[in-house]
Scaffold this motif. Structure first.
Motif, PDB file in Angstrom:
ATOM      1  N   PHE A 157     101.097 108.978 148.687  1.00 45.99           N
ATOM      2  CA  PHE A 157     100.730 107.683 148.112  1.00 45.99           C
ATOM      3  C   PHE A 157     100.235 107.739 146.563  1.00 45.99           C
ATOM      4  O   PHE A 157      98.899 107.638 146.646  1.00 45.99           O
ATOM      5  CB  PHE A 157     100.482 106.283 148.772  1.00 45.99           C
ATOM      6  N   GLY A 158     100.993 106.877 146.315  1.00 46.88           N
ATOM      7  CA  GLY A 158     100.130 107.401 144.368  1.00 46.88           C
ATOM      8  C   GLY A 158     100.417 106.076 143.340  1.00 46.88           C
ATOM      9  O   GLY A 158     101.125 105.369 143.877  1.00 46.88           O
ATOM     10  N   VAL A 159      99.343 106.309 142.800  1.00 43.84           N
ATOM     11  CA  VAL A 159      99.304 104.872 141.979  1.00 43.84           C
ATOM     12  C   VAL A 159      99.029 105.418 140.215  1.00 43.84           C
ATOM     13  O   VAL A 159      98.322 105.984 139.629  1.00 43.84           O
ATOM     14  CB  VAL A 159      98.024 103.842 141.767  1.00 43.84           C
ATOM     15  N   LEU A 160     100.096 104.663 139.474  1.00 40.66           N
ATOM     16  CA  LEU A 160     100.182 105.632 138.377  1.00 40.66           C
ATOM     17  C   LEU A 160     100.454 103.890 137.118  1.00 40.66           C
ATOM     18  O   LEU A 160     100.907 102.819 137.184  1.00 40.66           O
ATOM     19  CB  LEU A 160     101.619 106.076 137.610  1.00 40.66           C
ATOM     20  N   ILE A 161      99.528 104.281 136.210  1.00 47.68           N
ATOM     21  CA  ILE A 161      98.643 102.926 135.495  1.00 47.68           C
ATOM     22  C   ILE A 161      98.666 103.437 134.127  1.00 47.68           C
ATOM     23  O   ILE A 161      98.072 104.701 133.910  1.00 47.68           O
ATOM     24  CB  ILE A 161      97.564 102.605 135.915  1.00 47.68           C
ATOM     25  N   VAL A 162      99.774 103.154 133.581  1.00 43.95           N
ATOM     26  CA  VAL A 162      99.606 103.140 132.028  1.00 43.95           C
ATOM     27  C   VAL A 162      98.967 101.748 130.945  1.00 43.95           C
ATOM     28  O   VAL A 162      99.047 100.318 130.863  1.00 43.95           O
ATOM     29  CB  VAL A 162     100.876 103.117 130.813  1.00 43.95           C
ATOM     30  N   SER A 163      98.109 102.483 130.889  1.00 46.54           N
ATOM     31  CA  SER A 163      97.009 101.510 129.556  1.00 46.54           C
ATOM     32  C   SER A 163      97.749 101.517 128.338  1.00 46.54           C
ATOM     33  O   SER A 163      97.589 102.693 126.870  1.00 46.54           O
ATOM     34  CB  SER A 163      96.027 101.647 129.688  1.00 46.54           C
ATOM     35  N   ALA A 164      97.496 100.049 127.542  1.00 48.43           N
ATOM     36  CA  ALA A 164      97.492  99.871 125.977  1.00 48.43           C
ATOM     37  C   ALA A 164      96.631  99.573 125.413  1.00 48.43           C
ATOM     38  O   ALA A 164      96.037  99.152 124.743  1.00 48.43           O
ATOM     39  CB  ALA A 164      98.814  98.502 125.420  1.00 48.43           C
ATOM     40  N   GLY A 165      95.642  99.709 126.373  1.00 52.36           N
ATOM     41  CA  GLY A 165      94.019  99.381 125.488  1.00 52.36           C
ATOM     42  C   GLY A 165      93.994  97.844 125.643  1.00 52.36           C
ATOM     43  O   GLY A 165      92.851  97.209 125.182  1.00 52.36           O
ATOM     44  N   GLU A 166      94.494  96.847 126.579  1.00 51.39           N
ATOM     45  CA  GLU A 166      94.568  95.423 126.220  1.00 51.39           C
ATOM     46  C   GLU A 166      93.659  95.215 128.334  1.00 51.39           C
ATOM     47  O   GLU A 166      93.613  96.942 129.001  1.00 51.39           O
ATOM     48  CB  GLU A 166      95.443  95.021 126.714  1.00 51.39           C
ATOM     49  N   SER A 167      93.503  94.269 128.180  1.00 47.65           N
ATOM     50  CA  SER A 167      93.050  94.370 129.692  1.00 47.65           C
ATOM     51  C   SER A 167      94.141  94.209 131.314  1.00 47.65           C
ATOM     52  O   SER A 167      93.198  94.242 132.048  1.00 47.65           O
ATOM     53  CB  SER A 167      92.435  92.395 129.676  1.00 47.65           C
ATOM     54  N   ASN A 168      95.512  94.663 130.586  1.00 46.72           N
ATOM     55  CA  ASN A 168      96.110  94.303 131.540  1.00 46.72           C
ATOM     56  C   ASN A 168      96.626  94.908 131.655  1.00 46.72           C
ATOM     57  O   ASN A 168      96.909  95.776 130.449  1.00 46.72           O
ATOM     58  CB  ASN A 168      96.754  92.717 131.552  1.00 46.72           C
ATOM     59  N   PRO A 169      97.733  96.510 132.764  1.00 46.79           N
ATOM     60  CA  PRO A 169      97.950  97.633 132.061  1.00 46.79           C
ATOM     61  C   PRO A 169      99.221  97.409 131.703  1.00 46.79           C
ATOM     62  O   PRO A 169     100.768  96.215 131.398  1.00 46.79           O
ATOM     63  CB  PRO A 169      98.346  98.042 133.719  1.00 46.79           C
ATOM     64  N   TYR A 170      99.857  98.279 131.000  1.00 44.74           N
ATOM     65  CA  TYR A 170     101.282  98.001 130.000  1.00 44.74           C
ATOM     66  C   TYR A 170     102.223  98.800 131.364  1.00 44.74           C
ATOM     67  O   TYR A 170     103.273  97.617 130.942  1.00 44.74           O
ATOM     68  CB  TYR A 170     101.810  99.179 129.306  1.00 44.74           C
ATOM     69  N   ARG A 171     101.953  99.558 131.894  1.00 40.78           N
ATOM     70  CA  ARG A 171     102.940  99.627 133.256  1.00 40.78           C
ATOM     71  C   ARG A 171     102.265 100.488 134.059  1.00 40.78           C
ATOM     72  O   ARG A 171     100.955 100.853 133.924  1.00 40.78           O
ATOM     73  CB  ARG A 171     104.173 100.146 132.962  1.00 40.78           C
ATOM     74  N   ALA A 172     102.462  99.531 135.766  1.00 44.89           N
ATOM     75  CA  ALA A 172     101.857 100.047 137.192  1.00 44.89           C
ATOM     76  C   ALA A 172     102.797 100.517 137.542  1.00 44.89           C
ATOM     77  O   ALA A 172     104.135  99.476 137.710  1.00 44.89           O
ATOM     78  CB  ALA A 172     101.180  99.442 137.278  1.00 44.89           C
ATOM     79  N   PHE A 173     102.726 101.937 138.488  1.00 46.01           N
ATOM     80  CA  PHE A 173     103.977 102.363 139.659  1.00 46.01           C
ATOM     81  C   PHE A 173     103.475 102.422 140.411  1.00 46.01           C
ATOM     82  O   PHE A 173     102.361 103.575 140.207  1.00 46.01           O
ATOM     83  CB  PHE A 173     104.681 103.147 138.275  1.00 46.01           C
ATOM     84  N   LEU A 174     103.935 102.342 142.093  1.00 51.17           N
ATOM     85  CA  LEU A 174     103.599 102.997 142.658  1.00 51.17           C
ATOM     86  C   LEU A 174     104.458 103.991 143.485  1.00 51.17           C
ATOM     87  O   LEU A 174     105.922 103.579 143.751  1.00 51.17           O
ATOM     88  CB  LEU A 174     103.696 101.921 143.779  1.00 51.17           C
ATOM     89  N   ARG A 175     103.801 104.673 144.317  1.00 53.68           N
ATOM     90  CA  ARG A 175     104.616 106.327 144.217  1.00 53.68           C
ATOM     91  C   ARG A 175     105.201 106.058 146.151  1.00 53.68           C
ATOM     92  O   ARG A 175     103.570 106.180 145.976  1.00 53.68           O
ATOM     93  CB  ARG A 175     104.047 107.298 143.652  1.00 53.68           C
ATOM     94  N   SER A 176     105.649 105.224 146.885  1.00 50.45           N
ATOM     95  CA  SER A 176     105.298 105.194 147.992  1.00 50.45           C
ATOM     96  C   SER A 176     106.030 106.516 148.567  1.00 50.45           C
ATOM     97  O   SER A 176     107.357 107.344 148.156  1.00 50.45           O
ATOM     98  CB  SER A 176     106.017 104.381 148.518  1.00 50.45           C
ATOM     99  N   PRO A 177     105.958 107.234 150.081  1.00 51.92           N
ATOM    100  CA  PRO A 177     106.441 108.280 150.219  1.00 51.92           C
ATOM    101  C   PRO A 177     107.406 107.671 150.950  1.00 51.92           C
ATOM    102  O   PRO A 177     108.848 109.060 150.855  1.00 51.92           O
ATOM    103  CB  PRO A 177     105.398 108.903 151.612  1.00 51.92           C
ATOM    104  N   ALA A 178     108.579 106.644 151.323  1.00 56.87           N
ATOM    105  CA  ALA A 178     109.310 106.208 151.919  1.00 56.87           C
ATOM    106  C   ALA A 178     110.283 105.986 151.169  1.00 56.87           C
ATOM    107  O   ALA A 178     111.461 106.641 151.960  1.00 56.87           O
ATOM    108  CB  ALA A 178     109.148 105.117 153.066  1.00 56.87           C
ATOM    109  N   TYR A 179     110.419 105.723 149.869  1.00 57.72           N
ATOM    110  CA  TYR A 179     111.301 105.703 148.890  1.00 57.72           C
ATOM    111  C   TYR A 179     111.815 107.125 148.959  1.00 57.72           C
ATOM    112  O   TYR A 179     112.548 107.584 149.124  1.00 57.72           O
ATOM    113  CB  TYR A 179     110.720 105.102 147.787  1.00 57.72           C
ATOM    114  N   ASN A 180     110.815 108.181 148.545  1.00 64.10           N
ATOM    115  CA  ASN A 180     112.057 109.580 148.501  1.00 64.10           C
ATOM    116  C   ASN A 180     112.401 110.234 150.239  1.00 64.10           C
ATOM    117  O   ASN A 180     113.312 110.649 149.578  1.00 64.10           O
ATOM    118  CB  ASN A 180     110.158 110.653 148.495  1.00 64.10           C
TER     119      ASN A 180
END
Length: 213
Positions: A157-180
């Motif tokens: 189970f993974g969490v990917l966060i892309v930041s553009a230097g702001e207080s909120n992430p530009y993008r957040a993605f969750l890798r759930s094993p059940a999806y694969n």
């Protein structure tokens, strides 16, 4: 219960040689956890030197793998991991003390409000909004991409966060094993009966709320 199911003739007829996965398919579909271990691959983030996290290097535990990659192997691995998890918990309760990892300190604590503060009134919606905005907008994220995964019960189970230097992430993605693992269902169901889908969904441990997020 585990022993009774292990020796149960009907249970074994429903699981043995049902939903066999080969190593190539498991890797190709991004399988992790008990699904990947059932084909004989012992990948586990808790023992990987490059991806190890928390305090797993301080406890001893076994990583179980299968041979045939069928539903019965997946059942055995999940059942044994339950007992192994209890073994890990007992180790932490018996051996870990406050001096094991030193004292954990927090340098900054954001969004602390005193209940006696004149500017904060818990009965007013405006005060609650101000508290929420202050607590959520205080932390400034650095530019970049960060990914972290843990060895959950279903797999990686993974969490990917892309930041553009702001207080909120530009993008957040969750890798759930059940999806694969859901993508394996048409492959595993080929040549089986419709009733075997219950076995396949159960041994793949699919949670559709986790998939359709």
């Amino acid at each position: 219960m585990f022993i009774s199911l292990f020796n149960n003739r009907v249970w074994k007829l429903r699981l043995v040689n049902v939903g066999i996965i080969d190593k190539n398919s498991a890797v190709l579909f991004g399988a992790t956890g008990p699904i990947l271990k059932s084909v004989g691959m012992s990948k586990d983030l808790r023992v990987s030197q490059a991806e190890q996290y928390a305090a797993y290097e301080a406890v001893s535990f076994r990583v179980f793998v299968g041979i045939y990659g069928d539903s019965f192997d997946r059942f055995l691995i999940r059942s044994r991991e339950l007992f192994e998890s209890m073994h890990i918990i007992l180790q932490t309760l018996n051996t870990f003390t406050s001096s094991t990892f030193g004292i954990i300190t927090i340098n900054k604590f954001y969004g602390v409000f005193s209940s006696k503060s004149k500017s904060y009134n818990k009965t007013r919606m405006e005060s609650l909004i101000i508290k929420f905005k202050t607590a959520s907008d205080f932390i400034q994220l650095n530019n970049g991409i960060s990914y972290k995964a843990v060895e959950a019960g279903k797999g990686e189970f993974g969490v990917l966060i892309v930041s553009a230097g702001e207080s909120n992430p530009y993008r957040a993605f969750l890798r759930s094993p059940a999806y694969n693992h859901l993508q394996l269902l048409p492959l595993l169901g080929s040549g089986h009966y419709f009733a075997d889908l219950i076995t396949l969904v159960g041994t793949l441990d699919l949670v559709f709320g986790e998939i359709d997020r």
